[in-house]
Write a protein that holds these residues in place. Structure first.
Motif, mmCIF file in Angstrom:
data_model
loop_
_atom_site.group_PDB
_atom_site.id
_atom_site.type_symbol
_atom_site.label_atom_id
_atom_site.label_comp_id
_atom_site.label_asym_id
_atom_site.label_seq_id
_atom_site.Cartn_x
_atom_site.Cartn_y
_atom_site.Cartn_z
ATOM 1 N N PHE A 150 -6.869 -1.333 -7.110
ATOM 2 C CA PHE A 150 -5.700 -0.468 -7.283
ATOM 3 C C PHE A 150 -6.039 0.979 -6.948
ATOM 4 O O PHE A 150 -7.063 1.513 -7.397
ATOM 5 N N GLN A 151 -5.188 1.594 -6.138
ATOM 6 C CA GLN A 151 -5.327 3.006 -5.790
ATOM 7 C C GLN A 151 -4.038 3.707 -6.190
ATOM 8 O O GLN A 151 -2.957 3.364 -5.705
ATOM 9 N N SER A 152 -4.136 4.676 -7.079
ATOM 10 C CA SER A 152 -2.936 5.317 -7.620
ATOM 11 C C SER A 152 -2.117 6.047 -6.561
ATOM 12 O O SER A 152 -0.909 6.266 -6.738
ATOM 13 N N ASN A 153 -2.734 6.435 -5.443
ATOM 14 C CA ASN A 153 -2.007 7.161 -4.394
ATOM 15 C C ASN A 153 -1.533 6.247 -3.265
ATOM 16 O O ASN A 153 -1.048 6.728 -2.236
ATOM 17 N N TYR A 154 -1.659 4.935 -3.438
ATOM 18 C CA TYR A 154 -1.210 3.986 -2.413
ATOM 19 C C TYR A 154 0.213 3.512 -2.717
ATOM 20 O O TYR A 154 0.579 3.320 -3.882
ATOM 21 N N ASP A 155 0.989 3.285 -1.672
ATOM 22 C CA ASP A 155 2.308 2.674 -1.817
ATOM 23 C C ASP A 155 2.310 1.315 -1.118
ATOM 24 O O ASP A 155 1.269 0.829 -0.664
ATOM 25 N N VAL A 156 3.486 0.697 -1.014
ATOM 26 C CA VAL A 156 3.594 -0.636 -0.410
ATOM 27 C C VAL A 156 3.075 -0.639 1.020
ATOM 28 O O VAL A 156 2.355 -1.559 1.431
ATOM 29 N N LYS A 193 5.004 7.297 -1.829
ATOM 30 C CA LYS A 193 3.979 7.732 -2.779
ATOM 31 C C LYS A 193 4.566 8.549 -3.921
ATOM 32 O O LYS A 193 4.068 8.522 -5.034
ATOM 33 N N PHE A 194 5.618 9.297 -3.655
ATOM 34 C CA PHE A 194 6.178 10.165 -4.683
ATOM 35 C C PHE A 194 7.554 9.673 -5.128
ATOM 36 O O PHE A 194 8.451 10.449 -5.415
ATOM 37 N N GLN A 200 6.937 2.939 -8.742
ATOM 38 C CA GLN A 200 5.568 3.048 -8.258
ATOM 39 C C GLN A 200 4.790 1.771 -8.574
ATOM 40 O O GLN A 200 5.030 1.116 -9.582
ATOM 41 N N LEU A 201 3.870 1.441 -7.690
ATOM 42 C CA LEU A 201 3.001 0.305 -7.935
ATOM 43 C C LEU A 201 2.074 0.601 -9.101
ATOM 44 O O LEU A 201 1.715 1.754 -9.352
ATOM 45 N N ALA A 202 1.688 -0.463 -9.808
ATOM 46 C CA ALA A 202 0.820 -0.316 -10.970
ATOM 47 C C ALA A 202 -0.234 -1.420 -10.934
ATOM 48 O O ALA A 202 -0.063 -2.438 -10.250
ATOM 49 N N PRO A 203 -1.335 -1.240 -11.665
ATOM 50 C CA PRO A 203 -2.355 -2.288 -11.720
ATOM 51 C C PRO A 203 -1.751 -3.614 -12.165
ATOM 52 O O PRO A 203 -0.907 -3.668 -13.064
ATOM 53 N N GLY A 204 -2.188 -4.697 -11.511
ATOM 54 C CA GLY A 204 -1.685 -6.020 -11.858
ATOM 55 C C GLY A 204 -0.472 -6.470 -11.075
ATOM 56 O O GLY A 204 -0.046 -7.624 -11.189
#
Length: 224
Positions: A150-156, A193-194, A200-204
């Motif tokens: 997981f990368q917090s700054n990544y989008d789909v 991203k914003f 926003q995507l999240a872990p899992g």
């Protein structure tokens, strides 16, 4: 013997618990000693016997619908070729289907006191709280299905790039995200991203890229 629920995973005292009338999910977590430091609330799974029963009934009803639709199409000559083996396989699968009974829950909101999220337990309920997830998966019509850190700054779009892009059979407009708690959200290309926090995507999370319907016949749609 009384009504019981199961609490498993990242609580201090996992096990089976007798429940009192009106006892809620947050109360049972407290009785289980509370959460461990590794608890991943967003990935918690909650199952209920009654929901599994309803899922079984719906699967059986769908099996009968498919059987009736095929019979009707044959009588009206809407189709000239029917793969009876495939139809029988689909119907048999549905008739033998065993529902999981999963109820989408938001434990983080329930524990935070959000109204409507802290619900009453029932006999046979089961709560599983996993360890923290640090990955995002992408499956379906992509060139390289897999799971990524997981990368917090990544989008789909970023995760699609990691998957080497979509195949020619992909339905770009029908992409969706299965959240860690089982909820499903549309994954339109406007997920930037914003974007808003809830988008926003999240872990899992799992990104699903389905096949375009123009590549499917009626039986393939029923199978799906």
């Amino acid at each position: 013997p009384g009504e019981r629920v199961e609490v498993r995973g990242e609580v201090r005292f996992p096990g089976d618990y007798l429940i009192r009338r009106g006892e809620t999910i947050t109360e049972i977590i407290a009785r289980a000693g509370g959460l461990t430091k590794d608890a991943f609330l967003q990935g918690a799974t909650f199952t209920r016997v009654e929901i599994a029963r309803i899922e079984n009934e719906r699967a059986a009803a769908l099996a009968e619908t498919i059987r009736a639709d095929v019979a009707a199409s044959m009588l009206t000559q809407e189709t000239r070729s029917v793969d009876f083996a495939e139809i029988s396989s689909i119907v048999e699968t549905l008739q033998n289907f065993e529902g999981k009974g999963r109820l989408v829950v938001s434990l983080d909101k329930a524990l935070a006191g959000v109204a409507g999220e802290n619900f009453v337990l029932a006999d046979g309920d089961r709560l599983d709280i996993p360890q923290k997830a640090l990955t995002v998966s992408i499956i379906g019509q992509v060139r390289r299905q897999g799971t990524h850190v997981f990368q917090s700054n990544y989008d789909v779009k970023d995760y699609l790039s990691l998957a080497a892009g979509m195949t020619s059979r992909a339905d770009k407009k029908a992409m969706y995200i299965v959240k860690a708690n089982g909820a499903v959200m549309s994954a339109k290309t406007s997920w930037l991203k914003f974007s808003k926090p809830q988008q926003q995507l999240a872990p899992g999370d799992t990104i699903v890229v389905p096949v375009n319907n123009r590549y499917k016949d009626g039986l393939s749609l029923w199978t799906d």
